[in-house]
Design an enzyme around this catalytic site. Structure first.
Site, short mmCIF file in Angstrom:
data_model
loop_
_atom_site.label_atom_id
_atom_site.label_comp_id
_atom_site.label_asym_id
_atom_site.label_seq_id
_atom_site.Cartn_x
_atom_site.Cartn_y
_atom_site.Cartn_z
N ARG A 248 0.84 -1.14 0.02
CA ARG A 248 0.01 -0.15 0.00
C ARG A 248 0.94 1.15 -0.02
NH1 ARG A 248 -3.47 -2.13 -1.91
NH2 ARG A 248 -5.51 -2.20 -1.35
N GLU A 277 -2.17 8.01 -6.21
CA GLU A 277 -2.28 7.49 -7.39
C GLU A 277 -3.27 8.26 -8.42
OE1 GLU A 277 -2.68 3.51 -6.63
OE2 GLU A 277 -0.89 3.30 -5.53
N HIS A 296 0.38 -0.29 -9.90
CA HIS A 296 -0.38 -0.65 -8.92
C HIS A 296 -1.23 -1.88 -9.70
CE1 HIS A 296 -2.94 -0.04 -5.24
NE2 HIS A 296 -3.31 -1.41 -5.52
N GLY A 298 -0.57 -5.15 -8.84
CA GLY A 298 -0.45 -6.64 -8.00
C GLY A 298 -1.48 -7.63 -8.44
N ALA A 299 -2.63 -7.06 -8.57
CA ALA A 299 -3.75 -8.04 -8.92
C ALA A 299 -4.17 -8.11 -10.41
CB ALA A 299 -4.99 -7.57 -8.16
#
Length: 545
Positions: A248, A277, A296, A298-299
């Protein structure tokens, strides 16, 4: 022609941020649920839609702050429509948990769906940073061939410091082991036995920073850990070490990180998440050397997105259809708890209702006592008892999510006591209402039989045995002949059908307690007729259902 009872209105599920169709279809295929797509709606339209919705599903784009909860709350306070908020992902920092909890809205996430993808990205950032791959790629594209100038760092034999050993941190540790790295970790919620099983050493965060060649972060962002890695912590890391953050933004002081990279104290960094962001144009990180960025991600794999969609949809469906709140982040359940199967919570809620019917003056403290084999059960029991006790005293929605906080706001302390033995039963729950230092009212219950069904077994000093279902009359009377006949006559003349009549007597005589289960609620005038009987001293009515 009798058409039967009208079907219940469907529950509306609002999709506020883009979600892969797998999960959406799972919800649409569920009887009683209707899915509405509001991914292109503005905030005002979304707030209006929430006024008639039961569930809201978001990703990271939609900010579910107190204002949005309050706007939707104009009807929440009257009808309790919005029951759940689902975050299609792991982090919930875009959801105001306090506001949701006060409104009785359960908040869910999909914590395991992106574990592999985020762990792999973490290692991708680490490898890109230590081998300077972005720099090498840019050099080749410029027509250069700097084999001797772009020199990296080997991971084998180095020490990885993992801050946070949740699902992702543990997955990163497992991958690091495959690279031949030594692993140290910091996580106050992990015990030494689990760390030993994982083949790593648990250390304090300062020691971790001193010993690690690479530090990677895998903790949620909270008010108390914002800036977890600041100037002081970076200064405590060995010269030439590397920092990776795919958890985070806000965990790392970005100005301090940029300074450490420029000075050469840190050899490199891999950063996927940022305090703001998209990354602002004036961020000091943009000018820092030897840093690998990703926006961002990650997923951001097809597999993770599909799993996130399916996982949050299944969780929301269980919450709406089966009333299963065990996975809610703001409900009083521990991970792996046995307390969410229903029976023991039903017992606690029934005891709370019984206590509320017996006690007119509001107590300042309710003690919830449990003796039995279930682990991690006492806090859910306290919440269930608070629901039962308060539900006829307050107007707005009340459930396991907000019951303890509402009790606290009303000055009612819900104390939790786990005991080795309280009665003759192996699974026993007892509530004790305390008024100052004097008067106490006690009720107790247990789970009996192979099906572990709830039973009320204590009311004050009387031992009873009755099911907490339907309507129950508690009749305290003098222990003299003719009471059952007189009570039966009054109820019979009022067409109140008796389902069960249990009589409890004190050993020393003088008083008895009749526990009478009847079909349907008994009117106030009939209760008064019972009170007017010579041998009857008090009558209380309890509605368990």
């Amino acid at each position: 022609m009798n058409e039967g009872p009208a079907a219940a209105d469907p529950k509306r599920v609002i999709i506020a941020d883009p979600l892969l169709p797998d999960g959406i279809q799972l919800l649409r295929d569920t009887d009683g649920l209707v899915v509405e797509d509001h991914t292109d709606s503005n905030r005002e339209t979304l707030a209006q839609a929430l006024k008639v919705a039961s569930a809201l599903i978001v990703r990271s784009r939609t900010k579910v702050d107190a204002s949005l909860v309050e706007q939707a709350g104009s009807l929440i306070q009257e009808t309790g429509l919005l029951e759940v908020i689902g975050r299609a992902g792991a982090g919930v920092d875009n959801i105001d948990m306090d506001a949701a909890t006060r409104a009785g809205i359960a908040v869910f996430n999909a914590p395991a769906a992106n574990t592999r993808s985020t762990a792999e990205l973490t290692f991708g950032l680490l490898l890109a940073a230590v081998r300077r791959l972005a720099e090498a790629d840019a050099s080749v594209r410029r027509g250069e061939w700097k084999r001797g100038q772009i020199r990296g760092i080997q991971l084998s034999g180095k020490t990885l410091g993992v801050i946070g050993l949740g699902r992702i941190g543990s997955a990163v540790a497992a991958r690091a082991r495959a690279f031949g790295m030594r692993i140290v970790a910091h996580d106050p919620f992990v015990d030494a036995q689990r760390a030993h099983d994982m083949g790593l050493d648990l250390v304090g965060i300062d020691k971790l920073l001193r010993k690690s060649d690479v530090v990677t972060l895998h903790v949620p962002l909270r008010d108390d850990n914002r800036g977890l890695i600041g100037r002081e912590q970076i200064a405590g890391m060995p010269p030439g070490s590397i920092l990776v953050n795919a958890a985070r933004g806000g965990l790392v002081d970005e100005s301090a990180l940029a300074e450490a990279l420029k000075s050469g104290h840190l050899a490199a960094a891999g950063i996927d998440v940022f305090e703001k962001e998209p990354l602002p144009a004036d961020s000091p990180l943009r000018e820092a050397p030897h840093i690998v960025f990703s926006p961002h991600l990650g997923a951001s794999t097809l597999e993770a997105q599909r799993e996130v969609s399916l996982q949050i949809a299944a969780t929301i469906r269980k919450a709406l259809v089966e009333k299963d709140l065990r996975q809610a982040l703001n409900a009083p359940f521990e991970t792996g708890s046995e307390s969410g199967d229903g029976s023991v919570l039903e017992l606690a809620r029934s005891l709370g209702r019984l206590l509320g019917a017996l006690d007119d003056a509001p107590p300042n403290r309710i003690e919830v006592r449990y003796a039995g084999p279930l682990k991690e059960v006492i806090r859910p029991l306290a919440a269930g008892a608070a629901v039962g006790f308060l539900e006829r005293r307050i107007q707005h929605p009340l459930n396991l999510v907000n019951a303890l906080s509402i009790a606290g706001e009303r000055g009612l302390e819900i104390a939790r006591v786990r005991a080795s033995a309280l009665s003759d039963y192996t699974n026993y729950v007892e509530l004790c209402a305390v008024h100052g230092s004097k008067r106490k009212v006690v009720v107790g219950g247990t789970l009996l039989g192979r099906r572990q069904e709830p039973r009320i077994v204590r009311v004050g000093s009387f031992r009873v045995d009755t099911e907490p279902h339907g309507t129950c009359l508690l009749i305290r009377n003098r222990d003299v002949p003719g009471v059952i006949g007189a009570v039966g006559t009054v109820l019979g003349e009022a067409n109140a059908n008796i389902a069960e009549y249990h009589l409890a007597r004190r050993r020393d005589g003088g008083q008895s307690l009749g526990v009478v289960r009847v079909d349907g609620e008994v009117p106030a005038r009939v209760l008064q007729e019972l009170c007017d009987l010579d041998m009857v001293e008090e009558v209380r009515q309890v509605a368990f259902d």
